[in-house]
Every structure is written in C-alpha cells, then in structure tokens.
Write a protein that holds these residues in place. Sequence first.
Motif, PDB file in Angstrom:
ATOM      1  N   ARG B 678       0.995  -1.244   0.015  1.00 36.13           N
ATOM      2  CA  ARG B 678      -0.023  -0.064   0.043  1.00 36.13           C
ATOM      3  C   ARG B 678       1.034   1.254   0.080  1.00 36.13           C
ATOM      4  O   ARG B 678       1.743   1.149   0.753  1.00 36.13           O
ATOM      5  N   ALA B 679       0.492   2.111  -1.093  1.00 35.91           N
ATOM      6  CA  ALA B 679       1.222   3.456  -0.935  1.00 35.91           C
ATOM      7  C   ALA B 679       1.136   4.111   0.445  1.00 35.91           C
ATOM      8  O   ALA B 679      -0.149   4.078   0.781  1.00 35.91           O
ATOM      9  N   PRO B 680       2.014   4.827   1.108  1.00 34.52           N
ATOM     10  CA  PRO B 680       3.372   5.108   0.521  1.00 34.52           C
ATOM     11  C   PRO B 680       4.450   4.220   1.112  1.00 34.52           C
ATOM     12  O   PRO B 680       5.412   4.404   1.406  1.00 34.52           O
ATOM     13  N   GLY B 681       4.135   2.771   1.318  1.00 32.95           N
ATOM     14  CA  GLY B 681       4.735   1.749   2.101  1.00 32.95           C
ATOM     15  C   GLY B 681       5.696   1.159   1.062  1.00 32.95           C
ATOM     16  O   GLY B 681       5.806   1.059  -0.058  1.00 32.95           O
ATOM     17  N   HIS B 682       7.014   0.794   1.750  1.00 35.11           N
ATOM     18  CA  HIS B 682       8.023  -0.183   1.121  1.00 35.11           C
ATOM     19  C   HIS B 682       7.322  -1.562   1.200  1.00 35.11           C
ATOM     20  O   HIS B 682       6.760  -1.937   1.853  1.00 35.11           O
ATOM     21  N   PRO B 683       7.526  -2.008  -0.184  1.00 34.60           N
ATOM     22  CA  PRO B 683       6.687  -3.279  -0.415  1.00 34.60           C
ATOM     23  C   PRO B 683       6.797  -4.470   0.490  1.00 34.60           C
ATOM     24  O   PRO B 683       5.920  -5.339   0.583  1.00 34.60           O
ATOM     25  N   GLY B 684       8.126  -4.328   0.766  1.00 40.58           N
ATOM     26  CA  GLY B 684       8.349  -5.621   1.862  1.00 40.58           C
ATOM     27  C   GLY B 684       8.114  -5.164   3.237  1.00 40.58           C
ATOM     28  O   GLY B 684       8.419  -6.013   4.225  1.00 40.58           O
ATOM     29  N   ARG B 685       7.924  -3.938   3.586  1.00 43.83           N
ATOM     30  CA  ARG B 685       7.872  -3.608   5.109  1.00 43.83           C
ATOM     31  C   ARG B 685       6.658  -2.925   5.320  1.00 43.83           C
ATOM     32  O   ARG B 685       6.673  -1.707   5.891  1.00 43.83           O
ATOM     33  N   CYS B 686       5.415  -3.440   4.924  1.00 44.58           N
ATOM     34  CA  CYS B 686       4.066  -2.411   5.067  1.00 44.58           C
ATOM     35  C   CYS B 686       3.129  -3.544   5.873  1.00 44.58           C
ATOM     36  O   CYS B 686       3.158  -4.509   5.113  1.00 44.58           O
ATOM     37  N   ALA B 687       2.660  -3.217   6.903  1.00 45.65           N
ATOM     38  CA  ALA B 687       1.705  -3.877   7.624  1.00 45.65           C
ATOM     39  C   ALA B 687       0.419  -3.370   7.541  1.00 45.65           C
ATOM     40  O   ALA B 687       0.210  -2.035   7.931  1.00 45.65           O
ATOM     41  N   GLU B 688      -0.806  -4.070   6.910  1.00 45.85           N
ATOM     42  CA  GLU B 688      -2.024  -3.740   7.066  1.00 45.85           C
ATOM     43  C   GLU B 688      -2.356  -3.992   8.621  1.00 45.85           C
ATOM     44  O   GLU B 688      -2.133  -5.066   8.885  1.00 45.85           O
ATOM     45  N   ILE B 689      -2.921  -3.127   9.337  1.00 45.02           N
ATOM     46  CA  ILE B 689      -3.341  -3.143  10.568  1.00 45.02           C
ATOM     47  C   ILE B 689      -5.015  -3.576  10.613  1.00 45.02           C
ATOM     48  O   ILE B 689      -5.772  -3.044   9.886  1.00 45.02           O
ATOM     49  N   GLN B 690      -5.184  -4.954  11.266  1.00 47.22           N
ATOM     50  CA  GLN B 690      -6.581  -5.384  11.168  1.00 47.22           C
ATOM     51  C   GLN B 690      -6.946  -5.429  12.664  1.00 47.22           C
ATOM     52  O   GLN B 690      -6.396  -5.896  13.402  1.00 47.22           O
ATOM     53  N   ALA B 691      -8.237  -5.023  12.696  1.00 48.90           N
ATOM     54  CA  ALA B 691      -8.923  -4.924  14.275  1.00 48.90           C
ATOM     55  C   ALA B 691      -9.976  -5.909  14.424  1.00 48.90           C
ATOM     56  O   ALA B 691     -10.509  -6.257  13.103  1.00 48.90           O
ATOM     57  N   LEU B 692     -10.276  -6.568  15.394  1.00 48.35           N
ATOM     58  CA  LEU B 692     -11.134  -7.556  15.480  1.00 48.35           C
ATOM     59  C   LEU B 692     -12.699  -6.655  15.772  1.00 48.35           C
ATOM     60  O   LEU B 692     -12.832  -6.000  16.680  1.00 48.35           O
ATOM     61  N   HIS B 693     -13.299  -7.094  14.669  1.00 50.05           N
ATOM     62  CA  HIS B 693     -15.074  -6.526  14.772  1.00 50.05           C
ATOM     63  C   HIS B 693     -15.798  -7.591  14.529  1.00 50.05           C
ATOM     64  O   HIS B 693     -15.879  -8.570  13.703  1.00 50.05           O
ATOM     65  N   GLY B 694     -16.513  -7.851  15.683  1.00 52.02           N
ATOM     66  CA  GLY B 694     -17.271  -9.001  15.789  1.00 52.02           C
ATOM     67  C   GLY B 694     -16.416 -10.315  15.699  1.00 52.02           C
ATOM     68  O   GLY B 694     -15.553 -10.505  16.907  1.00 52.02           O
ATOM     69  N   ASP B 695     -16.447 -11.124  14.907  1.00 49.51           N
ATOM     70  CA  ASP B 695     -15.605 -12.235  14.938  1.00 49.51           C
ATOM     71  C   ASP B 695     -14.631 -12.323  13.578  1.00 49.51           C
ATOM     72  O   ASP B 695     -14.035 -13.291  13.425  1.00 49.51           O
ATOM     73  N   GLU B 696     -14.457 -11.216  13.008  1.00 50.85           N
ATOM     74  CA  GLU B 696     -13.552 -11.219  11.936  1.00 50.85           C
ATOM     75  C   GLU B 696     -12.639  -9.963  11.965  1.00 50.85           C
ATOM     76  O   GLU B 696     -13.023  -9.126  12.738  1.00 50.85           O
ATOM     77  N   PHE B 697     -11.503 -10.080  11.430  1.00 49.05           N
ATOM     78  CA  PHE B 697     -10.638  -9.080  11.274  1.00 49.05           C
ATOM     79  C   PHE B 697     -10.699  -8.265  10.473  1.00 49.05           C
ATOM     80  O   PHE B 697     -10.960  -8.564   9.185  1.00 49.05           O
ATOM     81  N   VAL B 698     -10.794  -6.718  10.539  1.00 47.26           N
ATOM     82  CA  VAL B 698     -11.147  -5.830   9.495  1.00 47.26           C
ATOM     83  C   VAL B 698      -9.857  -4.696   9.429  1.00 47.26           C
ATOM     84  O   VAL B 698      -9.575  -4.232  10.581  1.00 47.26           O
ATOM     85  N   SER B 699      -9.741  -4.296   8.158  1.00 43.56           N
ATOM     86  CA  SER B 699      -8.551  -3.561   8.113  1.00 43.56           C
ATOM     87  C   SER B 699      -8.893  -1.968   8.663  1.00 43.56           C
ATOM     88  O   SER B 699      -9.983  -1.524   8.361  1.00 43.56           O
ATOM     89  N   VAL B 700      -7.855  -1.464   9.298  1.00 43.03           N
ATOM     90  CA  VAL B 700      -8.529  -0.187   9.790  1.00 43.03           C
ATOM     91  C   VAL B 700      -7.099   0.853   9.503  1.00 43.03           C
ATOM     92  O   VAL B 700      -7.042   2.042   9.879  1.00 43.03           O
ATOM     93  N   GLY B 701      -6.033   0.126   8.586  1.00 43.52           N
ATOM     94  CA  GLY B 701      -5.035   1.134   8.319  1.00 43.52           C
ATOM     95  C   GLY B 701      -3.774   0.342   8.018  1.00 43.52           C
ATOM     96  O   GLY B 701      -3.803  -0.706   7.929  1.00 43.52           O
ATOM     97  N   PHE B 702      -2.650   1.296   8.089  1.00 45.44           N
ATOM     98  CA  PHE B 702      -1.441   0.398   7.956  1.00 45.44           C
ATOM     99  C   PHE B 702      -0.130   1.249   8.755  1.00 45.44           C
ATOM    100  O   PHE B 702      -0.438   2.121   9.136  1.00 45.44           O
ATOM    101  N   ALA B 703       0.800   0.242   8.797  1.00 38.29           N
ATOM    102  CA  ALA B 703       1.960   0.918   9.214  1.00 38.29           C
ATOM    103  C   ALA B 703       3.267   0.462   8.491  1.00 38.29           C
ATOM    104  O   ALA B 703       3.130  -0.832   8.021  1.00 38.29           O
TER     105      ALA B 703
END
Lengths: 365, 838
Positions: B678-703
Amino acid sequence: MGQRDVSAEVPNEASVAEAVATALAAIAQAATTAELSAAKYEHNGDKSFLGLANRAIGGLAPDERKAVGLLVGQARGAVNAAIAERAEALAAAELAAKLQAERVDVTLPVAQHPQGAIHPITAMLERVGDIFTAMGWEIAEGPELEASWLNFDALNFTPDHPARFLSDTLFVDPPEANKLMRTHTSPVQIRALLERDLPVYVVSPGKVFRADEYDATHLPVFHQLEGLAVDKGISLANLRGTLDHLAKAMFGDDIDTRMRPHYFPFTEPSAEVDLKCFVCHGESVGNPDRPCRTCRSEGWIEWGGCGIVNPRVLAACGIDTDVYSGFAFGMGIDRTVMFRNNAPDLRDFVEGDVRFSRSLKGDAR
Amino acid sequence: MRAPLSWIRELADLPAGLSNAELATAFTRAGLQVEHIECPADAITGPVVVGQVLDLVEEPQKNGKTIRWCHVDCGPHNPESEPSRGIVCGALNFAVGDFVAVALDGAVLPGGFAIAARRTYGHVSDGMICAADELGLGDDHSGIIVLGHADAAGDFVPGSDALEVLGAYDAIFEIDVTPDEGYCLSIRGLAREAAQAFGVAFHDPYLTPVPAPSQAGYPVVLNSASCATFSAVSIHNVDPNAPTPPWMSSRLVACGVRSLGLRIDITNYVMLESGQPIHGYDAAKLTGPIVVRKAAEGEQIATLDGQLRTLSADDLLITDNTGPIGLAGVMGGQTTELEAETTEVLIEAALFDAPNIGRTYRRHHLASEASRRFERGVDFNLGFAAAARCAELLRDLAGGQIDPAYTVAGSVAPMPVCDVPAGLPSKILGIEVPLDKVVGILQASKVSVELLPDDVLRCTPPTWRRDLVDPYDYVEEIGRKIGFDSIPVVVPRATSGRGLTRLQKARRDVTHALVDAGFVETLTLPFIGEDDIDRLGANAMDTRRMFVRLANPLDDTRPYLRTTLLPGLIAAANRNTSRSQDDLAIFESGKVFVNTVVGEPPSPTPPVDKRPSDDEILEIYASLPDQPHMIAALLTGNWLPATWNAPAEPVTWQHAVAFAETVAAALGLQVTRRAATRAPGHPGRCAEIQALHGDEFVSVGFACELHPDVVKANGLPERSCAVELNLDAMIDFAPENGEVSPLSSFPLTKQDVALVVDATVPAAAVEAALVVGAGDLLESLTLFDVFVGDQIGAGKKSLAYNLRFRHPERTLTEVEATAARDAAVAAAAAATGAVLRG
C-alpha cells in the motif's frame, strides 16, 4: 620429646591467660576477613591450645574438671567474642570500600525515553471541556465540512450577510451546493438543538475555518469553544455567571469578566466578553512605568462573543420561545493559548515544529 | 468611525468637566467600543503659530526647483524690533496676504522633526511654513496649509496658536461601530448616544421635516425597488473658488477624509455629521431626467476613480439620458463630477437598499464611506434634511442660491411596530427593570411607546433605528442603557451531564497514550494538492484521490481538503528537519474529507421560521461527505539518539507498528497484522493493521517503512516510517465493557517449542495456529527467538516460543501440558507446515 604434650598437662590459669592474650593480639592484627579466619583457626580451632585444652577437660579428675572447664570456657568465650567483634568491623569496612568502589556519576543522562508532547490546543480544549463537564454540561461535536443551512441560515444570518461571501468563508465547489467549511462551531449548537431533548447545556470545541490571511496573528484554521444553554428561565445573568466561573476556573479566583454590548446575528442581546488581565490585574492602565504586554496595558483582554440566543434561532429548531430561552458564547482557543502562554506567533500552532508542543509540557494542562 | 470631540459637543450638551476617559467608558458601555483616543497636538511640542505672508520672492534654483523667500508676520513671535520673520518655503500654493501655520525655532513636529533657524538656499530661514502632513493632520503634502486669504483678516491673529485654529487639540475618538448600529456611523448618532448616557440635551441639526413627494425640482424617476426615496436640491451660482474653512477641513481630516475642495467637502461633512451619504452633480452636465434603475448585465460605467467597470444586473445605477452617471450608493461617475469651474450643483440624498449596496461594493471591491453607511442602514427619513443642510452650507460658505423648487421622489414604508411584554426585559436580562424605567429608556431612545392592556408595550422605533424589530431587540436596548455590568452574576444549574462520551473519552485516551509513548502531537493545515497524493506513490484509483474541492482555496496549488493526514505531517517533518530537528515521532489526530456524496447534490436550505421536517434534517446531514477521524504518525531519524551508554536506535517499521498497537491497547482493541502493499509503504515492510470486529478482522489502516521513492519525493530522511489509522473505526470496534475472568492461583507450567517454517510464513500465522491448537490451558505465549542459518536450511526460519500453561481449577500435570503443547505444534504444522526443530 621436644613437643609439649598438651593433653598431659592440666591447663592452668597462667597458660590459659597466655593463650588468650596471644589469640586476642592475633585477632586484633587481622586486617581482612581471611586473616581473621586464619587467626580463629590458629588460636581457637580444634588444634589450638585452647581447643586442645577444651578437649582435655573430659580426661580430668572430677574435682578438677569444674574449675578448669570454667577457666577454659571463659577463655574461649572471650576469644570468640573478640573474633565476632573484629569480623563485624572488618565486614563493615569491606562493604564501605566496596560501595565506595561502586560510586557512579548520578548526573549522567539515564536511559532515555522519547519525549512525547500533547499539542497546547488539545490540552486547552481538554482543560476547558473538563471545567464544563464538571458543571454538568456535555461536549457536543459535529462535522467540519458543514451545510450552509446549519452554519448560516438557522443562525439568523441574512442571505446577504458578508460572512456568506467567498471572501470570508471557504466553500466547497460549487458554492451553490451550500456546503462549506464551518466558520464557527455554532452549527454544532443547531445540531444539538435539533437532536437533543431540552434542556440543553453543551459546549462545542473544534476546528473552524475562514478565508483569512496566514500570518502571525491570523490563521485560516483555528479552534473555538462555544457554549449553549437552553432552558426555562435562562437570562443574561446566567451567561455572566457562566463566563465568570470559566474565567475563575482558568485564570484564578480574582479574575473577573465584563460584557460590552455588541452585535451577532444569532444572539440578541449580544455582547463581547473581556477578561480582566490575569497578569497585571489592570494595574498597567495609565501606568507607563509598568506596561503589560498581555493586555497591551488596557487592563482587559478581549476573549470572545456571547449573548442571549436570538429567538429566531430557537424557532428554526422548533423550540417554543415563550417557554425557553438560552444563552451562547464562544471564544478562540488559539488566542487563549496565545495570551495565556505568551505564544508570540500563531503560525507556530500549525507548522508542527516539535519544540512548540514540547515547550509547554504539563503546564498546558 | 473617527469622531472629534468638539463636533460631538456641538450636538450634545456634555458636562464641561467630562474627561475623555469617562466619555470613552460611556461609549463602550453602550456597545460603541472606543478603540483609542488620539489628539494630534500631543505629538507636537513648541510653538506653531499663525503667520501672515507679507511678501515673497520666487528664486529659481540650480536644481530646477523654485523656492520662495518670504517675510511672514508672526506677531509677538517676530524677532525683536522686526515686522516679520524671513522664511524659505518650497511650496507655491499661497499668495501674499494669506494666513499660514508657522513652526518656530524650538518646535518639534511629529516624528521628532525639530525646527531651528538654519541657513538654506542663501538665506537664514527662521522657521517653517507647515503642510498638513508635517503637523500630523492627514497625509496632504501637495502644498502648505492656507488657513485663510487676506480677506479673512478678521478671523486670524498673527502669532496666535495655529494648532488651536487647526483643531489639533481636539480629541479624536476612534469608535468600533457594530453592524446593527449604522446610525452611529455619524456624529449625530454618536452625540445622541452620548447625550442619552449623560442625560443631557441633544441638538439635532437635521430637523427639517420630510416634505410630500414633489417633482418640482430636477426630474427624478425611480425604476427600482432598491431605491426607496431620492431627494434632489439644486444650488445655483456657487463660487467655485470659495475655500474650505479650516474648522471644516480639520474635522474632515480628523475623520480620515481628505479635503478636496469646498463643494465636495460640504457633501462629506454632511455625510459624516448626519450619516446620510450625499452626492453632488455638476448640474450643467446632466442631460434629461435622472433615472434610478438596475444595470443591464455587462453595462459599463467609468467611475470617479477613473476605472471602467463592467456591471452585473444586480447593480443599481443612477442614469440620465447619456447613460450611467453613478453606481448608486457606491461611487459617482466621471461624466457629471464636480469640476473646478462647476457653479451649478445638484445635491442627491437617496435611500438605497442596504443588501443591494453591500453586494455591489463587494462585487467591485469598492468599499467607500458611502457604501459602508448604506450597507449598515441609513436613517429612513434623513435624505431631504441632509440635502437641505448641504444646500445651506453651499449658500453660506460658497455664496450659492438654493433653488426653492426641489424634488422628493418615492417614499419609505412606516417603521415596524413591535409589541413587547413589559416584563420581557427583566426576564431576559436577569435583573428587575421596573415598567417606568423600561418606558423611560425607550422614550429617551426616541422609541414611541404605547401601553397596551396586560402590560404590553407597543413600540415604534425612530427612523434611524433599523435594529429595533423584534421584542429581544428592545431587550438589548434596555440592557445597553442600564449597562451590562449592572446585571447580576448567577451560575445556572445544568441538568446532570454524563461526562465525556465513549468516543470523546477514547480519543483522549489514545492521544495521551501516544504522548506517553513518546510521540509529539502536531496540528497541521488540512489543505492539499493532487501532487501531495502523487508524492505518496498512490495509483490513479487510490481512494485518497476522492477529493473534496474548495471553490475558493487559499492557495491554488492546494485546492483540496485532505484525504489523508500524511501530507500535513510530511510538511511538518520537512519544516523540522530544515531546522535541524531530524529525530521525529510526530502524530496528528484529525478529520479527513472523502468525496463520497455521489453527484454532489446541493445541501437543502429549508425556511428558518420553523423546524425543518425530520426528512429535511436527514437530507441536510446526508448531503455532506464522509469526514472520518484519522490518526497518523510520521517517524524519521532516530527513535532514540546515541548516548554515552547506548548506540542510537533508528526508527524502523516496528515503531510505526508500535504506534498502531499503542492506539489499539489504549482502546482495549485486539489487532493483528498482515503484509500489505500500500502506498506510501515499502513493498516488503508494510503491515496492514486489522482490528477484531465481531468475529472477523477488518482493516483499519497500515504501518510501514516508507518506499524509498516516497522518501526521496518528499525530501524525508532515509528509512522514514509512517502509520495511518481510521480512529473512528477502531473506537467503533473496541469492546464496550471489559470483563475480569477468575484468576487461577494454581501453578504454572512452561513449555518451549522451536518450529522451523518457510521464511515467507508470517510469524502471526504460526502464533495464531499455536494459540488455537493449545486450547484453553494456554495462558500466554512469547516469541523469544527468530533464527535463520545453515543449521536449518536455506529459505527457512526457526521461531522459538515459550508457552505458559495453567489450569483454572487444579494443578496441571506435566503430561497434560505436554499434550497441549503437542496439539499446538500439530496445529501449527497443519496451518503453516511448521516442523518441530530437532
């Protein structure tokens, strides 16, 4: 038979005294715990004179046993006591030397943690919010991109009011879509009146936008805190009381406010509220020897606008103006930080220089 | 509004000993804030006297300039046994016999300009003949001040104080007049308020009654509702050379208006005094009747300032047979302006629609004394009286003859009547104001009050009080006149509040947690350009290009509202690094704007006389784009600098992730990560942050660590890192109420496992499988070693975990713990191909 056969000899007072004296001298001379251990072994160990003497007691005739036992027992006790005393002294000295050797420079920087900081605006908004929640008020919020109806129409701005011009207000393209960047947090008050049950006591802190210059004393984006009370029997006296309380909570018990008649479309009567200068307490007025840069030697600091909610505003929210009345007030938070904390340049508030947020530390809270 | 005290006193019998400060306080209490008081004479020390020019010799100089060597009679200030002082003067606008202002030896003029006898142009100049700007009286330096000509000898005494003659001792009050008090943009209005404040008499110079409509004078046709009335008075045979008397010019200058010759000065003087803008036409240049009408779209007029202006159909025009001759209420036209030789003057005093004039002057950027007054509201009935006063001054000061035949076109609507409950002022002000006092105050404000049954006051305001319409307007009038400082201070008792909302508390907790973790909060401006998004490496379809565009951006290169907080943080980082602060961990918490409203329907504007329907309210709300509250950080340089006892710790992707986990921890929200591109991330060093919503993990951003191209494009230090999270979503997903489970006091059993997996397997996947496989007995696990090396083979990595098992109700056996561990390993093997390291 060169060696004396101690076991064959009954210890007498003289020999025991001599052995004790020798032992005490050796103990006193021991400079370390190791030397002391050696002295203990040599002079009070099993193979020492006193140790052998002790063992010899069992072989004595019953009539001798008591006297010699007493003699030897006292002697060994004296030597043991001396050893214990010496051991304690040596241990204390050695610990002292060890601790001395462990001395550090306690003024060296210690393991660092990055120094975080809250922005002074955030801190001020929290502070003011806390004062009002403590009074039983609630904090209301709303969008920053607002509908023109909520920002202007419902607040009794006439269709030709200058604030509606592109020269004053940032509009979303196209302007005919009636969407804009809110020019005050008053639309939040309208939302509160549309959405909440009466009575309403809310403050609305937040960002506001103007098509304004960007210089040391103007920002196109700044922060306001507005308050709204709508209840039965609300009067201007209640407004004075609320602002006076806020001033005292923020600046000290001896800080008064004053209201000057003014004009706003959404309040009638309207006033501007001034804060008694919390630095000079008015003593700089007409006193050139003691100028005050906080109030520019005027004794009062312009703080914000306020008034009784114009019944036309209440009517637009469907409130019976025969039963209810209200007051509203608003002040600039950036400006408040500016004069409260002597911040010289408003641009510092939005340029993100980390020294700005760090400079106030806990004082901004 | 600048108001000289002498002028106010001319209309109001203020107490003789009243200090400037007392008057200022009275004005401010009445809502007329005195910004400051100035007195031009305060900036002058030493003698400035009246002198009469006895003779002059013009002496051309080598530099091309001509100077005048003058002898000026300064009365008692002449040198001993001499009839005059010799003075060199560079101005040429005076004649022998004229009276002038002379600064003498020892005088110090504004700006520290000290006057002394000095040798110049071959003479000893013994003083200086002053221009207006040299005395701090306006900015006129076109010539020296001529107080009067020889024929005014009776009015001036050589040697007397010239500052007195020039009105320089007069205190000038600069007053901030609020938009509702248009009548106070006049000496008449201010003096009336002052007289009322001190309970003294007020003398109105504008008592000439409004006559019945008449076309006896110059013909006037009103063809627009934006002009209610138009009075026209003709004055014949005006002496074009009559000078403006000093008392008049000094007052104009004190009010900030330049003296432009007597005829124009009189129109300005009457405007300042009455508040009624006046326009003077050269009647000889008018052709046919005056017609007031709206402009045709695109019609043009040359205004007095020499500009050719293209008009809108909304602009109001004064025209004659030749076409436009004035932009009504804003500026006159060139063709009919008063000129040097004008002797026939037609005075216009009209009443134009306030909003119309406001629109026009803003459209043409033509704010003027007249347009400001029209916009704030001119006295409805003042036109004819003001025109008459103008005519009288032209008669008295310029020898003109007033034509008895005048024109009054149009009429004004009666003032609005308002019924005010007599108790309303007391109720709203919070102080008891007895009925007789209410009536007394209103009558002193010239409101006509009729007492109706049930203590209702039927009020009709005077024609200058456009602000008195609603009952609350009358409440304000009572409040202003009793003084807001007399109102008691009563804190209202609010109903029981519920403290901060969950959302507000959560946002606060997050900010404080981040600050405690070492991040510095910043606030940045929310305007961006498309290039800001380009520099993040975002592709054409990126949602951060769903811009909301401003119609009037402050900076044309940043016409959009931010869709991400990162450009602002990048700008802040650039500013910091330019100031040699390279080690940064800055964050911002704020709204972004996403153009989600399809087709951009306009936001409705229902009428405001009643509450809109619920549907209308929802429609207004729905017309606005999404404005999610985001939180983002940018990290550069070192997280910790090198110190005497430790090497520097550079910022890495881990600090960006730690930011996200700090946010999650503050909210009690469970998050996980997966590799993402994900822009602007380094392709090998970008984490999608997922949060537990109900019983599944949903994307809330990146680091991420920033892509090197992004780093370069934005001028950031290498290896800078960033994180951006949707805070609204995270708070929404966060658990509402925590739960404390029973604490087991039975012994803990520890088991270590080392698992070999492919290097590409995410650690999070191994951990998740271990947790599931280990079951309820697992209390916690820790990854304590990651190993890569020959011993385990290329393309592999070894992950070593410490597992802690505990039973809630009894002591766990070693066998049970081992069985749980084996189950965990089996699950990891099944999910990730992990092999227990031998």
